[in-house]
Write a protein that holds these residues in place. Structure first.
Motif, PDB file in Angstrom:
ATOM      1  N   ARG A 110       0.772  -1.068   0.043  1.00 30.06           N
ATOM      2  CA  ARG A 110       0.067   0.024  -0.044  1.00 30.06           C
ATOM      3  C   ARG A 110       1.016   1.234  -0.216  1.00 30.06           C
ATOM      4  O   ARG A 110       0.603   2.302  -0.877  1.00 30.06           O
ATOM      5  CB  ARG A 110      -0.841  -0.093   1.290  1.00 30.06           C
ATOM      6  N   LEU A 111       1.706   1.085   0.819  1.00 31.14           N
ATOM      7  CA  LEU A 111       2.895   2.534   0.800  1.00 31.14           C
ATOM      8  C   LEU A 111       3.595   2.493  -0.428  1.00 31.14           C
ATOM      9  O   LEU A 111       3.727   3.614  -0.867  1.00 31.14           O
ATOM     10  CB  LEU A 111       3.904   2.187   2.058  1.00 31.14           C
ATOM     11  N   GLU A 112       3.843   1.545  -0.917  1.00 30.75           N
ATOM     12  CA  GLU A 112       4.574   1.585  -2.365  1.00 30.75           C
ATOM     13  C   GLU A 112       3.547   1.968  -3.349  1.00 30.75           C
ATOM     14  O   GLU A 112       4.221   2.824  -4.229  1.00 30.75           O
ATOM     15  CB  GLU A 112       5.308   0.156  -2.753  1.00 30.75           C
ATOM     16  N   ARG A 113       2.457   1.479  -3.444  1.00 30.39           N
ATOM     17  CA  ARG A 113       1.595   2.021  -4.220  1.00 30.39           C
ATOM     18  C   ARG A 113       1.302   3.423  -4.345  1.00 30.39           C
ATOM     19  O   ARG A 113       1.230   4.234  -5.165  1.00 30.39           O
ATOM     20  CB  ARG A 113       0.117   1.341  -4.355  1.00 30.39           C
ATOM     21  N   GLN A 114       1.091   3.960  -3.107  1.00 30.42           N
ATOM     22  CA  GLN A 114       0.709   5.395  -2.716  1.00 30.42           C
ATOM     23  C   GLN A 114       2.161   6.328  -3.295  1.00 30.42           C
ATOM     24  O   GLN A 114       2.041   7.193  -3.962  1.00 30.42           O
ATOM     25  CB  GLN A 114       0.527   5.672  -1.046  1.00 30.42           C
ATOM     26  N   GLU A 115       3.317   5.753  -3.136  1.00 34.64           N
ATOM     27  CA  GLU A 115       4.374   6.495  -3.499  1.00 34.64           C
ATOM     28  C   GLU A 115       4.494   6.404  -4.910  1.00 34.64           C
ATOM     29  O   GLU A 115       4.812   7.512  -5.395  1.00 34.64           O
ATOM     30  CB  GLU A 115       5.818   5.667  -2.875  1.00 34.64           C
ATOM     31  N   ASN A 116       4.349   5.312  -5.491  1.00 34.12           N
ATOM     32  CA  ASN A 116       4.492   5.275  -7.050  1.00 34.12           C
ATOM     33  C   ASN A 116       3.261   6.379  -7.643  1.00 34.12           C
ATOM     34  O   ASN A 116       3.497   7.199  -8.667  1.00 34.12           O
ATOM     35  CB  ASN A 116       4.235   3.920  -7.472  1.00 34.12           C
ATOM     36  N   LYS A 117       2.190   6.268  -7.005  1.00 33.68           N
ATOM     37  CA  LYS A 117       1.149   7.161  -7.417  1.00 33.68           C
ATOM     38  C   LYS A 117       1.483   8.507  -7.400  1.00 33.68           C
ATOM     39  O   LYS A 117       1.295   9.508  -8.280  1.00 33.68           O
ATOM     40  CB  LYS A 117       0.035   7.033  -6.556  1.00 33.68           C
ATOM     41  N   SER A 118       2.113   9.223  -6.200  1.00 34.11           N
ATOM     42  CA  SER A 118       2.651  10.324  -6.180  1.00 34.11           C
ATOM     43  C   SER A 118       3.878  10.774  -6.887  1.00 34.11           C
ATOM     44  O   SER A 118       3.831  11.757  -7.544  1.00 34.11           O
ATOM     45  CB  SER A 118       3.165  10.474  -4.567  1.00 34.11           C
ATOM     46  N   ALA A 119       4.583   9.815  -7.177  1.00 36.97           N
ATOM     47  CA  ALA A 119       5.690   9.989  -8.368  1.00 36.97           C
ATOM     48  C   ALA A 119       5.203  10.219  -9.560  1.00 36.97           C
ATOM     49  O   ALA A 119       5.872  11.164 -10.293  1.00 36.97           O
ATOM     50  CB  ALA A 119       6.769   8.842  -7.978  1.00 36.97           C
ATOM     51  N   LYS A 120       4.248   9.452  -9.809  1.00 35.00           N
ATOM     52  CA  LYS A 120       3.915   9.790 -11.345  1.00 35.00           C
ATOM     53  C   LYS A 120       3.012  10.893 -11.509  1.00 35.00           C
ATOM     54  O   LYS A 120       3.331  11.581 -12.506  1.00 35.00           O
ATOM     55  CB  LYS A 120       2.621   8.260 -11.717  1.00 35.00           C
ATOM     56  N   ARG A 121       2.320  11.485 -10.534  1.00 35.27           N
ATOM     57  CA  ARG A 121       1.736  12.587 -10.590  1.00 35.27           C
ATOM     58  C   ARG A 121       2.325  13.616 -10.544  1.00 35.27           C
ATOM     59  O   ARG A 121       2.512  14.801 -11.330  1.00 35.27           O
ATOM     60  CB  ARG A 121       0.603  12.717  -9.637  1.00 35.27           C
ATOM     61  N   GLU A 122       3.812  13.649  -9.752  1.00 42.00           N
ATOM     62  CA  GLU A 122       4.368  14.664  -9.806  1.00 42.00           C
ATOM     63  C   GLU A 122       5.307  14.846 -10.997  1.00 42.00           C
ATOM     64  O   GLU A 122       5.638  15.755 -11.684  1.00 42.00           O
ATOM     65  CB  GLU A 122       5.637  14.246  -8.738  1.00 42.00           C
ATOM     66  N   ILE A 123       5.448  13.653 -11.696  1.00 50.38           N
ATOM     67  CA  ILE A 123       6.201  13.687 -13.104  1.00 50.38           C
ATOM     68  C   ILE A 123       5.292  14.310 -14.287  1.00 50.38           C
ATOM     69  O   ILE A 123       5.581  15.234 -14.992  1.00 50.38           O
ATOM     70  CB  ILE A 123       6.757  12.342 -13.424  1.00 50.38           C
TER      71      ILE A 123
END
Length: 385
Positions: free
Chosen positions: A158-171
């Motif tokens: 769950r933490l990894e998914r949220q981190e990837n979600k935030s990273a994708k949106r940041e990009i």
């Protein structure tokens, strides 16, 4: 698995063609194996090899029928033989510890299955086909891990998914190149509506764009196309849109300024200013007629296209826009703007009569009007994350 093996026509009194029988052979094959799998893990995928042993169940039917009801037979046999197999392939793990298998499999039968025999009822010759159930093929499979994930593994995922979600949106919301496609509706003045046609002043269009975002500014260009109808105002105040319609192609150059609302990058608002360079105009080049009447006005008109070439003209657009994220790696855009400074398009000569009085005058349309657009924007950097 059930498959027709083959069928043939049988003439027991050959060369006489009567009586004649049509014979069909059908097999049902079932393979059952038990194997041991060796896996070499490589992160989210793995290579594996699996030898196996098992058995093949072969149910066999043989039907014959004739053109009369005096002769019919069927028989059924079952045979079980051993087999050995080997398969190798790739294993792709999912986030839930399940996996997808893609590989090659070979099976060899250890003895013969039911033979297929072709005999002559009135003769003594016979043909026999033997098979063992051996084959080589490619397969795709899916495996389920019933053990499931531990609480710590679920939390980590769950933490990894949220981190990837935030990273994708940041990009996606950062600086870099992007592509977008928009569909639009253009609203001409309501005075151009035809009687009893509420939406006759609305026309469509689309855009294919590429751009680059740097900080709060973006610049984009590409290809735009607008549909345009020429409105004619007749003596007495009646409006009609001529049957001749036009499409105008243009190259836009647009400058955009935006600001993000909030820290979670869920909404972006901004303004834009654009210039359009017209390429060409396409439309019908033959004569068109219009016959009708409304509110004590009758007309019989012919419209003749005049100047079709408006290449190299400029018009402008200004407005506001909003963007919201979708799939965390791209955006849906909403634009509300207005075209202004349009050159004349769809210029025509109108001749004929209105209320039995002759008329002959020129009329033209424009690309001005309010624009509503909905589009999809794909930042290219998000494709390589």
């Amino acid at each position: 698995m059930i498959r027709p093996n083959f069928s043939f026509d049988y003439f027991p009194a050959f060369p006489s063609l009567t009586p004649d029988f049509q014979v069909q052979r059908i097999d049902a094959l079932g393979n059952y194996r038990l194997g041991i799998r060796k896996t070499w893990e490589q992160g989210k995928h793995a290579f594996y090899a699996q030898p196996s042993v098992g058995f093949t169940v072969n149910n066999y039917w043989d039907f014959a029928r004739t053109d009369s009801t005096s002769f019919f037979f069927a028989n059924r046999e079952t045979k079980i033989v051993g087999n050995v197999g080997m398969e190798a392939g790739m294993k792709f793990n999912t986030r839930r510890k399940n996996y997808l298998l893609v590989g090659l499999r070979h099976q060899s039968g250890l003895s013969s299955l039911n033979p297929i025999e072709i005999g002559l009822y009135a003769g003594n010759s016979q043909a026999q086909v033997q098979r063992r159930g051996s084959y080589t093929g490619m397969f795709v499979g899916y495996g389920i891990d019933f053990k499931g994930r531990t609480r710590d593994e679920k939390l980590e995922e769950r933490l990894e998914r949220q981190e990837n979600k935030s990273a994708k949106r940041e990009i996606a919301w950062g600086s870099g190149p992007y592509l977008s496609v928009n569909g639009l509706l253009r609203f001409r003045p309501k005075s151009e509506r035809e009687p009893n046609l509420e939406f006759s002043h609305i026309s469509g269009g689309y855009e294919f764009l590429g751009g680059y975002t740097l900080g709060s500014f973006s610049v984009e260009s590409g290809y735009s196309k607008f549909n345009a109808y020429t409105n004619v105002r007749l003596p007495g105040g009646l409006n009609i849109n001529t049957p001749t319609n036009y499409s105008v192609s243009a190259i836009p150059v647009r400058l955009r300024y935006h600001m993000d609302i909030g820290d979670k990058k869920r909404l972006r608002l901004g303004t834009s200013l654009a210039a359009f360079y017209t390429l060409d105009t396409k439309g019908r080049i033959w004569y068109e007629g219009a016959i009708g009447g409304y509110s004590n006005t009758t007309y019989n008109l012919t419209s003749t296209p005049l100047d079709q070439n408006i290449q190299g003209k400029l018009f402008f657009n200004a407005g506001v826009f909003a963007e919201i994220p979708i799939f965390n790696s791209s955006m849906i855009t909403f634009n509300f703007s207005r075209n202004f400074g349009s050159p004349e398009v769809g210029k025509i000569n109108v001749s004929g009569n209105v209320n039995a009085e002759p008329v002959n005058f020129d009329s033209s349309g424009s690309l001005n009007g309010w624009i509503m657009e909905v589009g999809y924007k794909l930042p290219l950097k998000s494709l390589f994350k």
